[in-house]
Design a protein around this motif. Structure first.
Motif, PDB file in Angstrom:
ATOM      1  N   THR A   1      91.822  33.238  86.059  1.00 32.96           N
ATOM      2  CA  THR A   1      90.569  32.418  85.374  1.00 32.96           C
ATOM      3  C   THR A   1      89.382  32.889  86.114  1.00 32.96           C
ATOM      4  O   THR A   1      89.376  33.781  87.158  1.00 32.96           O
ATOM      5  N   GLY A   2      88.193  32.245  85.978  1.00 33.73           N
ATOM      6  CA  GLY A   2      86.946  32.936  86.604  1.00 33.73           C
ATOM      7  C   GLY A   2      86.885  32.176  87.864  1.00 33.73           C
ATOM      8  O   GLY A   2      86.126  32.750  88.805  1.00 33.73           O
TER       9      GLY A   2
ATOM     10  N   ASP B   1      89.861  23.468  75.129  1.00 37.31           N
ATOM     11  CA  ASP B   1      88.777  22.963  74.715  1.00 37.31           C
ATOM     12  C   ASP B   1      89.105  21.226  74.906  1.00 37.31           C
ATOM     13  O   ASP B   1      87.996  20.407  74.814  1.00 37.31           O
TER      14      ASP B   1
ATOM     15  N   GLY C   1      83.289  36.280  86.514  1.00 37.32           N
ATOM     16  CA  GLY C   1      82.774  37.172  85.608  1.00 37.32           C
ATOM     17  C   GLY C   1      83.445  37.917  84.551  1.00 37.32           C
ATOM     18  O   GLY C   1      83.148  38.472  83.434  1.00 37.32           O
TER      19      GLY C   1
ATOM     20  N   TYR D   1      85.874  35.593  83.014  1.00 39.65           N
ATOM     21  CA  TYR D   1      86.318  34.508  81.869  1.00 39.65           C
ATOM     22  C   TYR D   1      85.174  33.539  81.805  1.00 39.65           C
ATOM     23  O   TYR D   1      84.213  33.393  82.929  1.00 39.65           O
ATOM     24  N   HIS D   2      84.855  32.921  80.923  1.00 37.62           N
ATOM     25  CA  HIS D   2      83.943  31.996  80.605  1.00 37.62           C
ATOM     26  C   HIS D   2      84.221  30.616  81.504  1.00 37.62           C
ATOM     27  O   HIS D   2      85.334  30.441  81.812  1.00 37.62           O
ATOM     28  N   LYS D   3      83.254  29.745  81.911  1.00 40.16           N
ATOM     29  CA  LYS D   3      83.760  28.566  82.843  1.00 40.16           C
ATOM     30  C   LYS D   3      84.669  27.823  82.097  1.00 40.16           C
ATOM     31  O   LYS D   3      84.545  27.524  80.760  1.00 40.16           O
TER      32      LYS D   3
ATOM     33  N   ASP E   1      87.721  28.730  81.282  1.00 43.23           N
ATOM     34  CA  ASP E   1      88.823  29.433  80.519  1.00 43.23           C
ATOM     35  C   ASP E   1      89.649  29.837  81.392  1.00 43.23           C
ATOM     36  O   ASP E   1      89.679  30.339  82.695  1.00 43.23           O
TER      37      ASP E   1
ATOM     38  N   ARG F   1      93.556  28.363  73.619  1.00 46.35           N
ATOM     39  CA  ARG F   1      92.086  27.540  73.203  1.00 46.35           C
ATOM     40  C   ARG F   1      91.976  26.143  72.860  1.00 46.35           C
ATOM     41  O   ARG F   1      90.730  25.617  73.518  1.00 46.35           O
TER      42      ARG F   1
END
Length: 348
Positions: free
Chosen positions: A113-114, A78, A149, A151-153, A155, A74
């Motif tokens: 990953t997404g 970030d 769908g 993973y968030h952008k 991530d 994370r």
């Protein structure tokens, strides 16, 4: 009259096969740098081949380990500082393998990953390759999964799988006895355990990832991303020199939970907490969270990333060898009758 119908493509669904192929081509040179005796195939096949005989083994036993990096990811996501998180992934696997007495031979990674960002993914996998190179371990394959769908952008997730070998009968722990000396090898910080707690402490502190770290001359995020130390070549040198009865990788559960994993029934250990200074990052975490010492000792490595349990008459020679290998070594206690870990002195 005819009409042209352009059907839906995989790319329209969010999966870019061309980007995946571009990533494989980009990371091939990094993977190639990890080649070692026994490596038979490069990236891109349906499976990876490794020749145990070419690696020098006559009657080998295979040892396998798998792990991830936890919520340390994370912070990497970030901050955008992803270059060393792959080293963490390798370290969490190969440091465990060496505790069994095994030499790491090859490594496979899983990156999901997404939406695949080739540059980001290449930086991550090049870090994995660097961890492999430093451990004498070949990066011979892996999987890159683009899953819209899921993973968030921005991530991603990582997992690793390492295989090692040893000659039959050379496994550790072996011969641990009352009076054995505990040699602690210094950590490089928090390593890759306890980061859900770390992130909670940062939230309590009110600091951002780009704020100056209260415990280091670096931004907070970067300081907390210091990669897990690799102990493989140093530990194997000590094992081959003779007198090492056990190795304990200090991960989740800290000193309190990990050392007993290598002690036979009926034996415990006494650790002198005055034998080494508590690194500033742990003091900051403890002070900010109001942690009691027992909680600190079973949550973090507290400055000791690996413990070698060694014969008393070999302790000085092995400590000298490990220092020559670049380790900071402390004689931190002894194996005793009983069970569990008893502490004398104080870290806090």
């Amino acid at each position: 009259m005819t009409t042209t119908h352009n059907g839906l493509t995989y790319a329209d669904a969010g999966v870019d096969i061309d980007a995946g192929n571009a990533l494989v081509e980009r990371i091939k040179p990094a993977a190639k740098r990890t080649n070692r005796p026994g490596t038979l195939s490069g990236l891109g096949g349906f499976g990876a081949l490794f020749d145990l005989k070419a690696a020098g083994y006559s009657d080998p036993v295979l040892v396998a380990a798998t792990d991830g990096v936890g919520t340390k990811l994370r912070i990497a996501i970030d901050t955008g500082e992803v270059d060393t998180i792959g080293i963490d992934l390798v370290a969490m696997c190969v440091n465990d393998l060496v505790c069994q007495g095994a030499e790491p031979l090859f490594f496979l990674d899983y990156f999901a990953t997404g939406k695949l960002d080739v540059d980001q993914a290449a930086r991550i996998i090049e870090g994995i390759a660097e961890g492999c190179r430093a451990s004498g371990c070949a990066l011979i394959g892996g999987e890159t999964a683009e899953m819209p769908g899921m993973y968030h952008k921005g991530d991603f997730d990582l997992a690793g799988f390492a295989v090692g070998a040893m000659e039959r009968g050379a496994d550790l722990p072996a011969g641990v006895a009352e009076g054995d000396v505990l040699l602690g090898l210094a950590s490089d910080g928090v390593h890759s355990n306890g980061y859900s707690f770390v992130r909670k402490v940062v939230e309590i502190s009110g600091l951002g990832w780009d704020a100056p770290a209260p415990f280091a001359d670096a931004p907070l995020g970067r300081a907390l991303l210091t990669p897990t130390r690799l102990y493989v070549t140093q530990a194997l040198a000590a094992v081959r020199a003779g007198g090492v009865h056990a190795l304990a990788h200090i991960t989740g559960g800290g000193l309190t939970e990990n050392l007993p994993r290598v002690l036979p029934e009926g034996l415990g250990a006494t650790i002198d907490l005055n034998a080494w200074p508590l690194p500033p990052v742990f003091r900051w975490l403890a002070d900010t969270a109001g942690m009691a010492q027992p909680e600190l000792l079973k949550t973090f490595n507290c400055g000791i990333g690996m413990i070698a349990v060694v014969a008393a008459d070999r302790a000085e020679a092995l400590a000298a060898l490990l220092r020559e290998q670049g380790e900071t070594v402390v004689a931190m206690g002894h194996v005793t009758a009983g069970q569990g870990v008893a502490y004398t002195g104080r870290l806090l």
